[in-house]
Scaffold this motif. Structure first.
Motif, short mmCIF file in Angstrom:
data_model
loop_
_atom_site.label_atom_id
_atom_site.label_comp_id
_atom_site.label_asym_id
_atom_site.label_seq_id
_atom_site.Cartn_x
_atom_site.Cartn_y
_atom_site.Cartn_z
N SER A 40 1.48 -13.51 -2.53
CA SER A 40 1.59 -12.87 -1.66
C SER A 40 0.45 -11.64 -0.22
O SER A 40 -0.20 -11.29 -1.56
CB SER A 40 3.64 -12.16 -1.41
N ALA A 41 0.90 -11.61 0.46
CA ALA A 41 -0.30 -10.80 0.98
C ALA A 41 0.35 -9.30 1.27
O ALA A 41 1.77 -8.36 0.55
CB ALA A 41 -0.60 -10.69 2.41
N LEU A 42 -0.46 -8.03 1.05
CA LEU A 42 -0.10 -6.97 1.39
C LEU A 42 0.42 -6.29 2.38
O LEU A 42 -0.26 -6.97 3.37
CB LEU A 42 -1.31 -5.68 0.98
N THR A 43 1.56 -5.74 2.54
CA THR A 43 2.25 -5.55 3.30
C THR A 43 1.25 -3.64 4.45
O THR A 43 1.40 -2.56 3.86
CB THR A 43 3.74 -4.82 3.92
N LEU A 44 1.58 -3.87 5.55
CA LEU A 44 0.59 -2.67 6.09
C LEU A 44 1.85 -1.46 5.71
O LEU A 44 2.57 -2.33 7.99
CB LEU A 44 -0.03 -2.81 7.65
N PHE A 94 -4.13 -6.67 -7.98
CA PHE A 94 -5.79 -7.44 -7.34
C PHE A 94 -4.77 -8.57 -6.62
O PHE A 94 -5.54 -9.02 -5.55
CB PHE A 94 -6.74 -7.79 -8.53
N ALA A 95 -3.77 -8.78 -6.37
CA ALA A 95 -3.35 -9.87 -6.29
C ALA A 95 -3.28 -9.60 -4.44
O ALA A 95 -2.91 -8.82 -4.00
CB ALA A 95 -1.47 -10.20 -6.54
N GLY A 96 -3.93 -10.45 -3.78
CA GLY A 96 -3.96 -9.95 -2.86
C GLY A 96 -5.38 -9.38 -2.12
O GLY A 96 -5.38 -9.35 -0.48
N THR A 97 -5.24 -8.87 -2.88
CA THR A 97 -6.97 -8.50 -2.69
C THR A 97 -7.91 -10.24 -2.71
O THR A 97 -8.56 -10.69 -3.03
CB THR A 97 -7.51 -7.44 -3.52
N VAL A 98 -9.28 -9.04 -1.80
CA VAL A 98 -10.19 -10.28 -1.97
C VAL A 98 -11.48 -10.05 -1.97
O VAL A 98 -11.43 -8.48 -1.88
CB VAL A 98 -10.26 -10.78 -0.20
N SER A 99 -12.36 -10.05 -1.88
CA SER A 99 -13.88 -9.95 -1.94
C SER A 99 -15.05 -10.70 -1.24
O SER A 99 -14.22 -11.73 -1.03
CB SER A 99 -14.57 -10.53 -4.15
N LEU A 100 -15.77 -9.60 -0.57
CA LEU A 100 -16.46 -10.21 0.23
C LEU A 100 -18.11 -10.66 -0.16
O LEU A 100 -18.24 -10.22 -1.05
CB LEU A 100 -16.97 -9.43 2.23
N SER A 101 -18.95 -10.90 0.92
CA SER A 101 -20.24 -10.80 0.22
C SER A 101 -20.80 -9.88 0.33
O SER A 101 -21.32 -9.86 -1.01
CB SER A 101 -21.28 -11.86 1.44
N ASN A 102 -20.64 -9.19 0.84
CA ASN A 102 -21.03 -7.25 0.66
C ASN A 102 -19.99 -5.74 0.28
O ASN A 102 -20.23 -5.27 0.79
CB ASN A 102 -21.72 -7.12 1.07
N CYS A 103 -18.73 -6.83 0.42
CA CYS A 103 -17.55 -5.83 0.74
C CYS A 103 -16.38 -5.92 -0.42
O CYS A 103 -15.92 -7.21 -1.40
CB CYS A 103 -17.22 -5.31 2.28
N LEU A 152 -9.97 -14.96 -2.55
CA LEU A 152 -8.53 -14.34 -2.59
C LEU A 152 -8.83 -14.04 -4.31
O LEU A 152 -9.09 -15.42 -5.25
CB LEU A 152 -8.13 -15.77 -2.39
N LEU A 153 -7.87 -13.34 -4.60
CA LEU A 153 -7.84 -12.35 -5.73
C LEU A 153 -6.02 -12.23 -6.37
O LEU A 153 -5.54 -12.35 -5.75
CB LEU A 153 -8.37 -11.51 -6.17
N ASN A 154 -6.49 -13.30 -7.82
CA ASN A 154 -4.60 -13.16 -8.74
C ASN A 154 -4.41 -11.88 -9.13
O ASN A 154 -5.37 -10.84 -8.79
CB ASN A 154 -4.55 -14.06 -9.69
N ALA A 155 -3.77 -11.13 -10.04
CA ALA A 155 -3.28 -10.18 -10.45
C ALA A 155 -3.40 -9.67 -10.90
O ALA A 155 -4.10 -8.57 -11.07
CB ALA A 155 -1.53 -10.16 -10.65
N ASN A 156 -4.53 -10.54 -12.19
CA ASN A 156 -5.51 -10.22 -12.83
C ASN A 156 -6.69 -10.13 -12.09
O ASN A 156 -8.41 -9.76 -13.10
CB ASN A 156 -5.19 -10.92 -14.31
N GLY A 157 -7.15 -9.92 -11.24
CA GLY A 157 -8.51 -10.08 -10.38
C GLY A 157 -9.43 -11.02 -10.78
O GLY A 157 -10.72 -11.68 -10.41
N ARG A 158 -8.91 -12.67 -10.45
CA ARG A 158 -9.18 -13.77 -11.00
C ARG A 158 -9.79 -14.42 -9.79
O ARG A 158 -8.24 -14.56 -9.13
CB ARG A 158 -8.76 -14.52 -12.16
N LYS A 159 -10.74 -14.83 -9.24
CA LYS A 159 -10.86 -15.59 -8.43
C LYS A 159 -9.63 -16.45 -8.02
O LYS A 159 -10.08 -17.53 -9.30
CB LYS A 159 -11.91 -15.45 -7.86
#
Length: 290
Positions: free
Chosen positions: A152-156, A51-60, A107-114
């Motif tokens: 780190s950010a994910l790369t496109l 989950f590192a680099g993923t984010v949660s939004l209010s609805n997405c 912003l989430l870390n590898a374990n999915g924790r904000k």
């Protein structure tokens, strides 16, 4: 489309269903070679996707992304769906650029924790025409995020994804990962008034739901983002909202109830220049223009 969360929960409540996410398909172990048989050819090990680099939004869901040419000192970008834009769905043919925003992202870390709240200052680009993407510019740089939170950010990826590739759809909202393969590509995917080009079709184990919209689709052989999760046919209807249909080069329409889809992202890097600045006039940029 994989509805933003509020709409998804409303639909589930009306149907009398719970909102628990479906379970991702388990990994299949590789069988051992028989005694006396040649050892199987070693496969390239898959990249660890978390989950590192993923984010949660209010609805997405979404992810902090960088382009192949991004510098650590550049303002970081967040990628999600066009239909996750806080001001509402862009109309067919509409392209939004440079819109002010103060949207917050967990912003989430590898374990999915904000681990932090990141904030945007601009909608760099948003559309639901040909594709379904929103790109935000953050008030922090990649270097600041790495230094402060160790993430780190994910790369496109800047090349077209490959049919059959193993992928993971990583939802920052649900803190859930779906594992499947790219089943193929759809010439045109039509949903309601919107049409998307060259969409990714998943195999069945990526049974994504509302709230997973905007999740990065990561190729497990490279760890790079190849698409952004956005929709699925829920009820078997033809070309209606929440029930996209596939249209081939001859105009023939097919419907695959329960099948889910994503929009490719390899064309995004060509539309940005130094400093993560949008340049829709670049020679190789094919994103729709305002």
């Amino acid at each position: 489309m994989n509805k933003p969360l509020v709409a998804a929960l409303s639909a589930l409540a009306l149907a009398g269903l719970g909102a628990a996410p479906a379970v991702a398909a388990p990994l299949t172990a590789t069988p051992a070679a028989h005694s006396g048989s040649p050892a199987p050819k070693a496969k390239t090990p898959a990249v660890t996707v978390n989950f590192a680099g993923t984010v949660s939004l209010s609805n997405c869901s979404g992810s902090v992304v960088r382009l192949p040419g991004s510098a650590d000192s550049d303002p970081a970008l967040v990628l999600t769906n066009g239909h996750c834009l806080e001001t509402g769905f862009p109309d067919p043919g509409e392209v939004i650029t440079g819109q002010s925003s103060s949207r917050a992202f967990g912003l989430l870390n590898a374990n999915g924790r904000k681990t932090a709240t990141l904030r945007a200052n601009q909608v760099v680009y948003s559309t639901m025409t040909d594709t379904d993407i929103t790109i935000y510019r953050l008030t922090t740089t990649y270097a600041q995020i790495k230094s402060s939170y160790g993430i780190s950010a994910l790369t496109l990826n800047d090349t077209h994804p490959t049919a059959g590739a193993a992928i993971k759809v990583v939802s920052g909202y649900w803190k859930k990962t779906y594992s499947c393969n790219i089943d193929g590509f759809v010439y045109r995917l039509k949903e309601g008034d919107w049409t998307w080009k060259d969409s990714v079709r998943y195999t069945s184990s990526c049974n994504t739901i509302g709230g997973t919209s905007g999740s990065p689709v990561i190729d497990t052989s490279t760890g790079k983002v190849v698409a952004v999760n956005n929709t699925g046919n829920e009820d078997g209807e033809r070309c209606t909202v929440d029930n996209p249909c596939e249209v081939d080069e001859n105009g023939d329409v097919t419907v695959h109830q329960g099948t889910n889809y994503a929009e490719e992202t390899y064309g995004i890097p060509a539309c940005f220049t130094t400093g993560n600045k949008l340049n829709l006039g670049a020679a190789d940029c094919t994103l729709p223009k305002p």
